[in-house]
Design a protein around this motif. Structure first.
Motif, PDB file in Angstrom:
ATOM      1  N   ILE A   1     -26.363-102.456  36.164  1.00 19.95           N
ATOM      2  CA  ILE A   1     -24.903-102.498  36.056  1.00 19.95           C
ATOM      3  C   ILE A   1     -24.247-102.826  37.403  1.00 19.95           C
ATOM      4  CG2 ILE A   1     -22.879-101.042  35.606  1.00 19.95           C
ATOM      5  CD1 ILE A   1     -24.376 -99.723  33.379  1.00 19.95           C
ATOM      6  N   ASN A   2     -24.921-102.501  38.496  1.00 23.58           N
ATOM      7  CA  ASN A   2     -24.344-102.775  39.809  1.00 23.58           C
ATOM      8  C   ASN A   2     -24.175-104.273  40.080  1.00 23.58           C
ATOM      9  OD1 ASN A   2     -24.150-100.033  41.114  1.00 23.58           O
ATOM     10  ND2 ASN A   2     -26.317-100.041  40.602  1.00 23.58           N
ATOM     11  N   LEU A   3     -24.872-105.108  39.285  1.00 21.36           N
ATOM     12  CA  LEU A   3     -24.760-106.562  39.455  1.00 21.36           C
ATOM     13  C   LEU A   3     -23.727-107.184  38.523  1.00 21.36           C
ATOM     14  CD1 LEU A   3     -28.532-107.532  39.856  1.00 21.36           C
ATOM     15  CD2 LEU A   3     -26.821-107.224  41.645  1.00 21.36           C
ATOM     16  N   ARG A   4     -23.063-106.374  37.730  1.00 24.08           N
ATOM     17  CA  ARG A   4     -22.081-106.914  36.783  1.00 24.08           C
ATOM     18  C   ARG A   4     -20.726-107.063  37.484  1.00 24.08           C
ATOM     19  NH1 ARG A   4     -23.767-103.388  31.350  1.00 24.08           N
ATOM     20  NH2 ARG A   4     -25.976-104.036  31.352  1.00 24.08           N
ATOM     21  N   ASP A   5     -20.659-108.086  38.290  1.00 27.76           N
ATOM     22  CA  ASP A   5     -19.439-108.465  39.013  1.00 27.76           C
ATOM     23  C   ASP A   5     -18.762-107.260  39.676  1.00 27.76           C
ATOM     24  OD1 ASP A   5     -20.138-110.830  37.866  1.00 27.76           O
ATOM     25  OD2 ASP A   5     -18.171-111.270  37.011  1.00 27.76           O
TER      26      ASP A   5
ATOM     27  N   PRO B   1     -30.581-104.243  44.680  1.00 28.82           N
ATOM     28  CA  PRO B   1     -30.432-105.648  44.262  1.00 28.82           C
ATOM     29  C   PRO B   1     -29.107-106.261  44.706  1.00 28.82           C
ATOM     30  CG  PRO B   1     -31.396-104.367  42.483  1.00 28.82           C
ATOM     31  CD  PRO B   1     -30.963-103.390  43.532  1.00 28.82           C
ATOM     32  N   LEU B   2     -28.032-105.476  44.686  1.00 28.64           N
ATOM     33  CA  LEU B   2     -26.745-105.976  45.169  1.00 28.64           C
ATOM     34  C   LEU B   2     -26.776-106.169  46.682  1.00 28.64           C
ATOM     35  CD1 LEU B   2     -23.794-106.767  44.865  1.00 28.64           C
ATOM     36  CD2 LEU B   2     -23.210-104.324  44.807  1.00 28.64           C
TER      37      LEU B   2
ATOM     38  N   TRP C   1     -28.650-109.295  47.215  1.00 30.28           N
ATOM     39  CA  TRP C   1     -27.909-110.475  46.749  1.00 30.28           C
ATOM     40  C   TRP C   1     -26.864-110.880  47.788  1.00 30.28           C
ATOM     41  CZ3 TRP C   1     -22.899-111.910  45.695  1.00 30.28           C
ATOM     42  CH2 TRP C   1     -22.707-113.047  44.906  1.00 30.28           C
ATOM     43  N   LEU C   2     -26.152-109.921  48.310  1.00 29.49           N
ATOM     44  CA  LEU C   2     -25.119-110.232  49.308  1.00 29.49           C
ATOM     45  C   LEU C   2     -25.738-110.783  50.582  1.00 29.49           C
ATOM     46  CD1 LEU C   2     -22.844-107.109  48.739  1.00 29.49           C
ATOM     47  CD2 LEU C   2     -22.194-109.492  48.314  1.00 29.49           C
ATOM     48  N   ILE C   3     -26.828-110.170  51.033  1.00 27.54           N
ATOM     49  CA  ILE C   3     -27.510-110.669  52.238  1.00 27.54           C
ATOM     50  C   ILE C   3     -27.968-112.119  52.023  1.00 27.54           C
ATOM     51  CG2 ILE C   3     -29.616-110.427  53.627  1.00 27.54           C
ATOM     52  CD1 ILE C   3     -27.517-108.390  54.374  1.00 27.54           C
ATOM     53  N   GLU C   4     -28.452-112.407  50.827  1.00 29.87           N
ATOM     54  CA  GLU C   4     -28.973-113.746  50.531  1.00 29.87           C
ATOM     55  C   GLU C   4     -27.869-114.800  50.480  1.00 29.87           C
ATOM     56  OE1 GLU C   4     -31.254-116.056  46.837  1.00 29.87           O
ATOM     57  OE2 GLU C   4     -31.116-113.849  46.865  1.00 29.87           O
TER      58      GLU C   4
ATOM     59  N   PRO D   1     -26.336-112.822  60.343  1.00 28.97           N
ATOM     60  CA  PRO D   1     -27.233-113.178  61.449  1.00 28.97           C
ATOM     61  C   PRO D   1     -28.621-112.561  61.364  1.00 28.97           C
ATOM     62  CG  PRO D   1     -25.706-111.487  62.149  1.00 28.97           C
ATOM     63  CD  PRO D   1     -25.291-111.871  60.751  1.00 28.97           C
ATOM     64  N   ALA D   2     -28.862-111.664  60.384  1.00 30.50           N
ATOM     65  CA  ALA D   2     -30.169-111.020  60.277  1.00 30.50           C
ATOM     66  C   ALA D   2     -30.408-110.644  58.826  1.00 30.50           C
ATOM     67  CB  ALA D   2     -30.234-109.782  61.179  1.00 30.50           C
ATOM     68  N   ARG D   3     -31.659-110.299  58.527  1.00 31.87           N
ATOM     69  CA  ARG D   3     -32.039-109.931  57.167  1.00 31.87           C
ATOM     70  C   ARG D   3     -32.641-108.528  57.162  1.00 31.87           C
ATOM     71  NH1 ARG D   3     -29.346-113.734  56.355  1.00 31.87           N
ATOM     72  NH2 ARG D   3     -29.696-115.541  55.000  1.00 31.87           N
ATOM     73  N   PRO D   4     -31.803-107.497  57.154  1.00 40.02           N
ATOM     74  CA  PRO D   4     -32.323-106.125  57.097  1.00 40.02           C
ATOM     75  C   PRO D   4     -32.921-105.823  55.730  1.00 40.02           C
ATOM     76  CG  PRO D   4     -29.949-106.113  56.903  1.00 40.02           C
ATOM     77  CD  PRO D   4     -30.337-107.538  57.194  1.00 40.02           C
ATOM     78  N   HIS D   5     -33.760-104.804  55.672  1.00 40.00           N
ATOM     79  CA  HIS D   5     -34.393-104.395  54.425  1.00 40.00           C
ATOM     80  C   HIS D   5     -34.061-102.946  54.123  1.00 40.00           C
ATOM     81  CE1 HIS D   5     -36.746-108.071  53.930  1.00 40.00           C
ATOM     82  NE2 HIS D   5     -36.943-108.028  55.236  1.00 40.00           N
ATOM     83  N   GLN D   6     -33.580-102.708  52.916  1.00 42.43           N
ATOM     84  CA  GLN D   6     -33.249-101.351  52.495  1.00 42.43           C
ATOM     85  C   GLN D   6     -34.487-100.688  51.911  1.00 42.43           C
ATOM     86  OE1 GLN D   6     -29.490-100.508  50.342  1.00 42.43           O
ATOM     87  NE2 GLN D   6     -30.769 -99.555  48.759  1.00 42.43           N
ATOM     88  N   ILE D   7     -34.768 -99.458  52.346  1.00 44.84           N
ATOM     89  CA  ILE D   7     -35.894 -98.672  51.837  1.00 44.84           C
ATOM     90  C   ILE D   7     -35.358 -97.299  51.458  1.00 44.84           C
ATOM     91  CG2 ILE D   7     -38.223 -97.809  52.297  1.00 44.84           C
ATOM     92  CD1 ILE D   7     -38.389 -99.803  54.609  1.00 44.84           C
TER      93      ILE D   7
END
Length: 563
Positions: free
Chosen positions: A185-189, A240-241, A244-247, A252-258
């Motif tokens: 649901i977090n990806l539904r706009d 996933p959101l 998606w926003l990072i992508e 300037p960087a690509r952090p990773h959420q854990i």
């Protein structure tokens, strides 16, 4: 600790992942962040995150930023910022940079325009209820907004006018254009910007639109070149959101959420909403009430930074939810203070005792060890006089067979002194015991022939002439059930422990102890570990019991869990 010295640290799945990434050459430096919202005080759950983020970065030669997620001006205050900084520093950690999401408002605004221009965001003119209704359910897809296909140029114009303050709160929102049929649901706009005509503590009235947490968080990580964005499991569905926003943004960087499991502690609540209610409705004296699981509260109660850090390390970092016994937290404090707390004598509920064969007007100074297992801490002299105070609980007129303290005709040893015998019990008109008259055996003094004579009981005491009157506050579990927030039938405040605080205004403490200040700690022999409260003054010393000498709740907790 450097990345070459990794064997001493306790392992966990996040640390193992970082080790593999470093070995593969994915990172030159590990950068983490601790991102609190400045809308309340930090609690023990935050302490777990602080220890994890700062310790990992330090271990691998990197650093941690302290970043305040100040995107909701309606609830944020400078006093919370100050309290958070104090708490992190008290725990023993230094941050590399002090950052604020508001530092990036202009950049985040440009990122939002980037999404609009690329057809990945749109202005929606529906109200919150309509948008909520259209989100769908876990089993049914959402319904597209009638504004979903609004021309990007029109959305850009409206967004700029929103920033300029042309519209009232709620007139429009900016939504990311992702997938209204997404299982998540977090990806539904999701809404990523709202109008809020509210002055901001740092930016004043410069802005009247504010980004959502989901929009600001990942982009702030990227701007700061965070490598590992560590958060608790409730944010797993938001990843996933985040990705998606990072992508889709020129970050300037690509952090990773854990994600890792949050701290769940029995006999308390670790919800900022519930803690706020306890404060606002007066169930506790404030955020730093020593019964509160806030860092400010446990600091005031007498917990040490070492004990909290060790506790957070001991419970580990996993993906599995579990409930940690409150006793484990207290055990870490006992272990810490037992090793280094100086010993003193104090009497919480004084009962007068007169040594009838001790000379009137004389004072004998006896030697007492400051720590029985640590001779390096030295000794002190304690005043012994004809009139003393002992603990009322250490006398029983009609004592059972295995009561080895003082009773009529019975003998005990006064700690660091000699053996006494109770010869007479004095009562008031109501039949209450008000005084004991005893005699002492001079041959049982240290160095005398009878010094080694054995009796089964040893009790503590203070000189009635030299002891200092003090207020002592005895703290216990804030709730009387293990899971107060888990009761669906009753409000969690109905489970508050009515005995969580007992104030003793007539306690007596060993002379000299009253000069201690908050942050100093003592073991009052046979009673527990105590620290001066910030309320303490020269005229009125106030001490808090940080923890008892033994875990008196362990048996009860076991019974409660079993049924």
């Amino acid at each position: 600790m450097t990345s070459s010295d990794t064997t001493a640290a306790p392992t966990n799945f996040i640390r193992n992942r970082i080790l593999k990434e470093l070995e593969a050459g994915q990172y030159d430096e590990i950068v983490t962040r601790f991102p609190p919202e400045p809308n309340g005080y930090l609690h023990l759950g935050h302490a777990k995150s602080i220890v994890l983020n700062f310790s990992l970065a330090e271990e691998f030669g990197g650093y941690t930023n302290l970043r305040f997620d100040d995107t909701n001006p309606a609830k944020e205050e400078q006093r919370y910022v100050d309290a958070i900084k104090e708490d992190v520093a008290w725990l023993g950690f230094d941050w590399q940079n002090e950052c604020y999401a508001s530092d990036y408002f202009e950049t985040l605004f440009e990122y939002a325009l980037h999404l609009i221009d690329n057809g990945l965001a749109y202005i929606d003119g529906q109200d919150a209820d309509a948008i909520r209704e259209q989100r769908g359910t876990l089993t049914e897809p959402g319904t597209p907004s009638p504004d979903r296909d609004r021309d990007p140029a029109e959305s850009r114009d409206l967004f700029k006018r929103m920033r300029a303050g042309e519209f009232e709160d709620g007139a429009f929102v900016l939504r990311a254009k992702i997938d209204m049929a997404a299982p998540n649901i977090n990806l539904r706009d999701p809404v990523i910007y709202r109008i809020r005509h509210k002055a901001h503590p740092r930016t004043g009235t410069a802005w009247c639109i504010y980004p959502s947490y989901d929009f600001a968080h990942g982009q702030s990580d990227a701007i700061e070149h965070i490598t590992h964005s560590l958060c608790t499991l409730e944010f797993e569905d938001h990843r996933p959101l985040y990705d998606w926003l990072i992508e889709h943004l020129p970050v300037p960087a690509r952090p990773h959420q854990i994600e890792f499991s949050r701290l769940n502690l029995d006999f308390t609540v670790l919800s900022k909403r519930r803690l706020t209610r306890l404060v606002d409705e007066g169930y506790v004296s404030g955020w730093d009430d020593p019964r509160m699981p806030t860092i400010a509260g446990i600091r005031r109660r007498g917990f040490t930074p070492d004990s909290i850090r060790h506790f957070c390390t001991e419970i580990g970092v996993t993906k599995s939810e579990s409930i940690i016994p409150f006793g484990a937290l207290e055990r870490n404090l006992r272990d810490d203070l037992n090793a280094r707390a100086p010993r003193r004598m104090g009497v919480l509920r004084p009962l007068k005792l007169v040594l009838t064969n001790f000379p009137e007007g004389e004072t004998e100074w006896v030697q007492a060890a400051n720590h029985p297992q640590n001779p390096d801490m030295g000794t002190r002299k304690v005043a012994l006089t004809r009139e003393l105070y002992i603990e009322a609980d250490d006398f029983m007129e009609e004592a059972p067979k295995k009561f080895f303290r003082l009773k009529p005709g019975g003998e005990v040893r006064l700690r660091n002194a000699f053996i006494i015998q109770c010869d007479e019990v004095i009562k008031d008109e109501a039949g209450n015991v008000v005084e004991l008259r005893c005699s002492f055996d001079p041959d049982t003094r240290s160095g005398q022939p009878g010094a080694d004579r054995k009796v089964k009981g040893t009790i503590h005491w203070v000189s009635a002439e030299h002891a200092v009157k003090a207020e002592v506050r005895l703290y216990d579990r804030l709730f009387n059930v293990p899971h107060p927030a888990g009761d669906k039938e009753r409000d969690f405040v109905e489970h508050l422990n009515p005995d969580s605080l007992e104030v003793l205004e007539d306690a007596r403490i060993e002379a000299g102890t009253e000069t201690a200040r908050p942050g100093e700690f003592f073991q009052f022999e046979r009673l527990g570990y105590f620290v001066p409260d910030p309320d303490t003054t020269t005229e009125k010393p106030v001490f808090n019991r940080a923890v008892t000498l033994r875990d008196t709740w362990a048996k009860l907790e076991k019974q409660l869990r079993q049924g």
